[in-house]
Design a protein around this motif. Structure first.
Motif, mmCIF file in Angstrom:
data_model
loop_
_atom_site.group_PDB
_atom_site.id
_atom_site.type_symbol
_atom_site.label_atom_id
_atom_site.label_comp_id
_atom_site.label_asym_id
_atom_site.label_seq_id
_atom_site.Cartn_x
_atom_site.Cartn_y
_atom_site.Cartn_z
ATOM 1 N N THR A 170 2.101 3.179 -2.787
ATOM 2 C CA THR A 170 3.172 2.927 -1.822
ATOM 3 C C THR A 170 3.284 4.021 -0.767
ATOM 4 O O THR A 170 4.014 3.862 0.216
ATOM 5 N N LYS A 171 2.581 5.135 -0.972
ATOM 6 C CA LYS A 171 2.670 6.265 -0.041
ATOM 7 C C LYS A 171 1.459 6.353 0.892
ATOM 8 O O LYS A 171 1.411 7.233 1.761
ATOM 9 N N ILE A 172 0.496 5.455 0.744
ATOM 10 C CA ILE A 172 -0.750 5.581 1.495
ATOM 11 C C ILE A 172 -0.597 5.167 2.953
ATOM 12 O O ILE A 172 -1.073 5.848 3.867
ATOM 13 N N GLU A 173 0.073 4.047 3.207
ATOM 14 C CA GLU A 173 0.071 3.474 4.558
ATOM 15 C C GLU A 173 0.655 4.426 5.593
ATOM 16 O O GLU A 173 0.170 4.483 6.733
ATOM 17 N N ASP A 174 1.657 5.197 5.210
ATOM 18 C CA ASP A 174 2.265 6.138 6.158
ATOM 19 C C ASP A 174 1.298 7.250 6.556
ATOM 20 O O ASP A 174 1.540 7.949 7.560
ATOM 21 N N ILE B 23 -4.001 -1.447 -2.727
ATOM 22 C CA ILE B 23 -4.947 -0.537 -2.080
ATOM 23 C C ILE B 23 -6.010 -1.312 -1.308
ATOM 24 O O ILE B 23 -6.352 -0.971 -0.167
ATOM 25 N N ILE B 24 -6.543 -2.367 -1.910
ATOM 26 C CA ILE B 24 -7.536 -3.208 -1.217
ATOM 27 C C ILE B 24 -6.917 -3.849 0.021
ATOM 28 O O ILE B 24 -7.544 -3.926 1.086
ATOM 29 N N GLU B 25 -5.686 -4.298 -0.115
ATOM 30 C CA GLU B 25 -4.977 -4.906 1.020
ATOM 31 C C GLU B 25 -4.877 -3.923 2.191
ATOM 32 O O GLU B 25 -5.101 -4.294 3.349
ATOM 33 N N LEU B 26 -4.576 -2.656 1.905
ATOM 34 C CA LEU B 26 -4.472 -1.642 2.958
ATOM 35 C C LEU B 26 -5.829 -1.375 3.595
ATOM 36 O O LEU B 26 -5.929 -1.199 4.812
ATOM 37 N N SER B 27 -6.875 -1.335 2.773
ATOM 38 C CA SER B 27 -8.221 -1.105 3.289
ATOM 39 C C SER B 27 -8.625 -2.195 4.270
ATOM 40 O O SER B 27 -9.193 -1.911 5.343
ATOM 41 N N ILE B 28 -8.316 -3.435 3.929
ATOM 42 C CA ILE B 28 -8.670 -4.563 4.804
ATOM 43 C C ILE B 28 -7.794 -4.572 6.059
ATOM 44 O O ILE B 28 -8.283 -4.724 7.182
ATOM 45 N N LYS B 29 -6.509 -4.382 5.876
ATOM 46 C CA LYS B 29 -5.556 -4.430 6.995
ATOM 47 C C LYS B 29 -5.885 -3.410 8.071
ATOM 48 O O LYS B 29 -5.815 -3.695 9.268
ATOM 49 N N HIS B 30 -6.269 -2.201 7.646
ATOM 50 C CA HIS B 30 -6.499 -1.114 8.597
ATOM 51 C C HIS B 30 -7.984 -0.854 8.843
ATOM 52 O O HIS B 30 -8.325 0.115 9.522
#
Length: 377
Positions: free
Chosen positions: A112-116, A140-147
């Protein structure tokens, strides 16, 4: 010397047999029969697209940074509560390191702290499956794909461990990132003294990785008859281990289920017996998230603070049992603390000061351990 050491590498009995066989085959340098057997084992068992054995997990991480062509100007997000190799591989390439906090309940990175922490310069996210126990991978995978950032799983201790996704499917650790790295150090479940492995799950990286693994040459394509000459085509290094290491490793891989089952017996014994021993002192057993399907690599306790942990270490040492604490936060390290400009990482610092690892190895004698702790010498 301790009656119960922290670790004792397991010997299956076939290691020397395979070393002799490798010698008879007339090839002890890299990329022989046992290297191929080990690499095929991981590709077929876990569905990894391509595997490259290395001298260590440290080298596998360094190789990953080279394959991704990371360098100055690139930011890499990684947990602070991790081994120095996780950071060094990218610092060596001139990358800027951005450290993330741990979960409150568990030493792994807090998803939960990665995206920032993601910026336009972020090229890669490196997560560490602490002690062979999975991070919360779907977020985590969702963040990797999104960004659109590369995801690297540092799975050093995670051989034959799994992530339970929201559909109830067990997914092998190391199979979800663009790349993953593993360790076969003597402290790991499966070992060959020193050893490691780079996993590629994106086939677009295979050609470049082959060149880098082969000292920057086109050796693999030349051996396949696809190139007319054996040439220098890329940066690279001597990442491939000898057949001596691979032969030893193969003997361990043949016993992977037996080793895991024996370690589970010890892990379960700890979990059943230690609460009663320490319940009056505020010392806590591990909290294992529901998405974790572990390989029983380590067992840890969390104390109330530094002083209590040191008292417990000394108590166990007085009974002939060696217990040790684990990582020191990388953002507070002598090398990096003057560079660190982020927020305090309270949870990582908590684990730095309170976590204690207990001995866990295949041949550990539980009766002897119980007698030493409860009865003394």
């Amino acid at each position: 010397m301790y009656e119960i050491p922290f670790n004792s590498p397991y010997f299956t009995g076939n290691e020397l047999v395979y070393l002799q066989d490798a010698q008879k085959r007339g090839r002890l340098s890299s990329n022989g029969e046992y290297t191929r057997k080990c690499q095929h084992f991981f590709e077929s068992r876990y569905g990894f697209e391509r595997v490259f054995l290395t001298h260590s997990c440290t080298q596998a991480l360094e190789m990953a940074a080279l394959v991704l062509d990371l360098g100055p100007g690139d930011e890499v997000i990684l947990p602070s509560y991790a081994y120095v190799s996780t950071a060094n591989a990218f610092a060596l390439r001139g990358c800027s390191l951005v450290f993330a906090d741990s979960r409150p309940d568990f030493p792994a990175i807090d998803e939960t702290k990665i995206e920032d922490l993601i910026s336009p310069r972020t090229r890669a996210l490196v997560i560490v499956h602490y002690g062979g126990m999975s991070c919360n991978m779907e977020k985590i995978i969702e963040l990797s794909i999104k960004h659109d950032i590369y995801l690297i799983e540092d799975a050093a201790a995670a051989i034959d461990a799994y992530y339970l996704d929201s559909n109830g499917e067990e997914i092998p650790l190391g199979s979800m990132g663009h790349m993953a790295t593993f360790s076969f150090h003597e402290t790991k479940n499966i070992s060959c003294g020193e050893g490691g492995m780079l996993v590629l799950n994106d086939v677009s990286f295979i050609d470049r990785a082959e060149h880098i693994w082969s000292r920057g040459t086109n050796r693999k394509s030349y051996e396949r008859g696809l190139s007319a000459a054996y040439q220098w085509v890329s940066i690279g290094s001597a990442f491939a281990p000898s057949e001596i290491n691979a032969a030893w490793l193969w003997a361990q891989l043949e016993q992977i289920e037996h080793i895991k089952n024996k370690r589970k017996i010890i892990w379960d014994w700890y979990d059943e017996h230690l609460e009663a021993l320490f319940e009056n002192f505020g010392i806590k057993r591990p909290t294992i998230p529901e998405f974790v399907r572990q390989n029983y690599h380590l067992y840890y306790l969390t104390c109330t603070g530094l002083e209590q942990r040191q008292d417990l270490i000394e108590f166990l040492q007085s009974r002939g049992v060696l217990a040790v604490f684990h990582y020191q936060c990388l953002h507070l390290s002598p090398f990096f603390r003057e560079q660190y400009q982020g927020e305090p990482l309270y949870e990582a610092e908590k684990f730095q000061n309170t976590l204690l690892r207990l001995p866990l190895f295949v041949d550990l004698d539980r009766n002897q351990l119980q007698g030493l702790i409860q009865g003394g010498k």
